[in-house]
Scaffold this active site. Structure first.
Site, short mmCIF file in Angstrom:
data_model
loop_
_atom_site.label_atom_id
_atom_site.label_comp_id
_atom_site.label_asym_id
_atom_site.label_seq_id
_atom_site.Cartn_x
_atom_site.Cartn_y
_atom_site.Cartn_z
N HIS A 40 -3.46 -78.66 40.34
CA HIS A 40 -2.20 -79.23 40.85
C HIS A 40 -1.65 -80.29 39.91
O HIS A 40 -2.39 -81.01 39.25
CB HIS A 40 -2.37 -79.80 42.26
CG HIS A 40 -3.27 -80.99 42.38
ND1 HIS A 40 -2.82 -82.29 42.34
CD2 HIS A 40 -4.62 -81.08 42.58
CE1 HIS A 40 -3.83 -83.12 42.51
NE2 HIS A 40 -4.94 -82.41 42.65
N ASP A 80 -6.54 -86.75 38.06
CA ASP A 80 -6.53 -85.88 39.23
C ASP A 80 -5.07 -85.52 39.51
O ASP A 80 -4.35 -86.31 40.09
CB ASP A 80 -7.16 -86.63 40.41
CG ASP A 80 -7.05 -85.91 41.74
OD1 ASP A 80 -6.79 -84.71 41.75
OD2 ASP A 80 -7.23 -86.59 42.77
N GLU A 137 -0.74 -80.58 46.69
CA GLU A 137 -2.17 -80.73 46.96
C GLU A 137 -2.49 -82.08 47.57
O GLU A 137 -3.33 -82.19 48.48
CB GLU A 137 -2.97 -80.53 45.67
CG GLU A 137 -4.48 -80.35 45.89
CD GLU A 137 -5.26 -81.65 46.01
OE1 GLU A 137 -6.43 -81.59 46.44
OE2 GLU A 137 -4.71 -82.73 45.66
N GLU A 138 -1.86 -83.13 47.08
CA GLU A 138 -2.21 -84.48 47.52
C GLU A 138 -1.86 -84.74 48.98
O GLU A 138 -2.29 -85.73 49.55
CB GLU A 138 -1.54 -85.53 46.62
CG GLU A 138 -2.05 -85.55 45.19
CD GLU A 138 -3.50 -85.99 45.05
OE1 GLU A 138 -4.13 -86.32 46.07
OE2 GLU A 138 -4.01 -86.02 43.91
N ASP A 185 -10.27 -78.74 39.81
CA ASP A 185 -9.82 -80.08 40.18
C ASP A 185 -10.81 -81.06 39.57
O ASP A 185 -11.68 -80.68 38.79
CB ASP A 185 -9.74 -80.20 41.70
CG ASP A 185 -8.71 -81.21 42.17
OD1 ASP A 185 -8.58 -82.27 41.53
OD2 ASP A 185 -8.02 -80.94 43.18
N HIS A 230 -8.52 -91.66 42.40
CA HIS A 230 -7.34 -92.23 43.06
C HIS A 230 -7.08 -93.67 42.65
O HIS A 230 -6.30 -94.37 43.29
CB HIS A 230 -7.44 -92.11 44.59
CG HIS A 230 -7.10 -90.75 45.10
ND1 HIS A 230 -6.83 -90.49 46.42
CD2 HIS A 230 -6.98 -89.56 44.46
CE1 HIS A 230 -6.56 -89.21 46.58
NE2 HIS A 230 -6.65 -88.62 45.40
#
Length: 351
Positions: free
Chosen positions: A77, A194, A228-229, A249, A329
């Site tokens: 993603h 990510d 995706e998030e 991922d 994150h």
């Protein structure tokens, strides 16, 4: 599977790092991904592949392959964490609601770009409200949340009306600076590895196939998703004949896990449950065949695109791999070795 001839993977790793850095420079928080998707589509097309923008705004790529009834679907993603203006204070400061899992503790003091709908973008900083420690006696004890922090615009703004005159309004996108850096020792540090590092890896994999004129036995497809998030990126666009889907991922790095940033991680289970046992075994066998440095882990707080694919009703086996990424994150860190080992695993599993 036949053993591959010895390949110098380093040039493909260089390519992966180059493309990852470029993609990281394109803002793409969930809901604001058109520019990044267009760039990804063009990059795959430049390698000779058919790519199309899906109805949801992702990129679906046909990578070739013979058996159309036993297809393999690779998912990564390009949407990232970010924010959205939820209100404008009387001071002209902006209240932000997070997009995805952006954490206020990690976001504090970061430079941002506020993208208005019709009037361009403006720079600012995401700060604790009353951020001067020499003024605010509660600075150390204040919990950092999206209610206690605000965007301070780098404009002459003293009131809500001043902000409105700039064209800022509710629903405008707030993009956080990635601060990308590659060290001499091969580490890559940035927000949003990510999952833009994995998009770079899939581009490197596509280049490997094209350069070596490889037609895999199974039909291969790549889906670069854009939601995706927020949990539904991989729930659509599965081509007919696909029997297996693998999320490419990030691999988790942290206490209780064995993976490092220099390895490829193979996930056996995450918060959504176990991955297909036969797929996990096959990935381990492929890693061994390619001499890829790998780790197998269980992720306690994780979900992936491929789980969204299954929840949407796809009758496929599923797996999850990725280069090890530390500080997920937040301000994330990986290494070119992790990218290269992920590429090797993909090659070993498909070729």
């Amino acid at each position: 599977m036949a053993r591959q001839k010895k390949i110098d993977f380093s040039k493909y790793t260089d390519f992966i790092m180059e493309k990852t850095v470029k993609l990281l420079s394109i803002d793409s928080p969930t809901g604001y991904t058109d520019e990044a998707a267009a760039w990804v589509k063009k990059e795959f097309e430049s390698l000779g592949y058919k790519a199309e923008i899906t109805g949801k705004g992702g990129v679906l790529v046909t990578l070739g392959g013979k058996d159309k009834k036993d297809g393999l679907f690779l998912e990564a993603h390009t949407d990232t964490l970010g924010g959205m203006v939820s209100s404008i204070k009387s001071t002209g400061r902006l209240v932000v609601t997070p997009l995805g899992g952006m954490n206020a503790n990690n976001a504090e003091t970061e430079n941002v770009r506020v993208v208005t709908k019709f009037d361009g973008d403006y720079e600012g900083t995401f700060q604790l409200t009353n951020a001067s420690i020499h003024v605010n006696g509660d600075y150390n004890d204040t919990k950092r949340t999206f209610d206690s922090c605000e965007v301070v615009l780098d404009e002459d703004v003293k009131s809500k009306e001043d902000a409105l005159k700039l064209g800022i309004s509710i629903g405008d996108i707030v993009c956080f600076e990635p601060n990308t850096r590659i060290t001499k020792s091969g580490y890559i540090k940035s927000r949003f590895l990510d999952d833009k590092l994995s998009v770079g890896i899939l581009l490197g994999f596509a280049k490997y196939l094209a350069d070596n004129k490889i037609t895999p036995a199974r039909a291969l497809y790549a889906h670069i998703t854009v939601f995706e998030e927020v949990g539904h990126g991989g729930c659509a666009s599965v081509p007919a004949g696909v029997t297996e889907a693998i999320s490419v991922d990030m691999g988790c790095v942290g206490e209780g896990l064995t993976c490092t940033e220099r390895q490829v991680s193979i996930c056996a289970k995450d918060s959504g449950g176990p991955y297909a046992y036969s797929v996990v075994k096959g990935l381990i066998e492929a890693a061994k065949k390619m001499n890829a440095d790998y780790a197998v882990d269980v992720y306690p707080h994780y979900g992936s695109d491929v789980e969204a694919t299954l929840r949407a009703g796809a009758d496929v086996k599923h797996g999850l791999i990725g280069a090890g990424v530390y500080a997920s994150h937040g301000y994330e860190r990986s290494h070119r070795d992790g990218a290269e080992n992920t590429l090797k695993l993909l090659v070993g599993y498909t070729c």
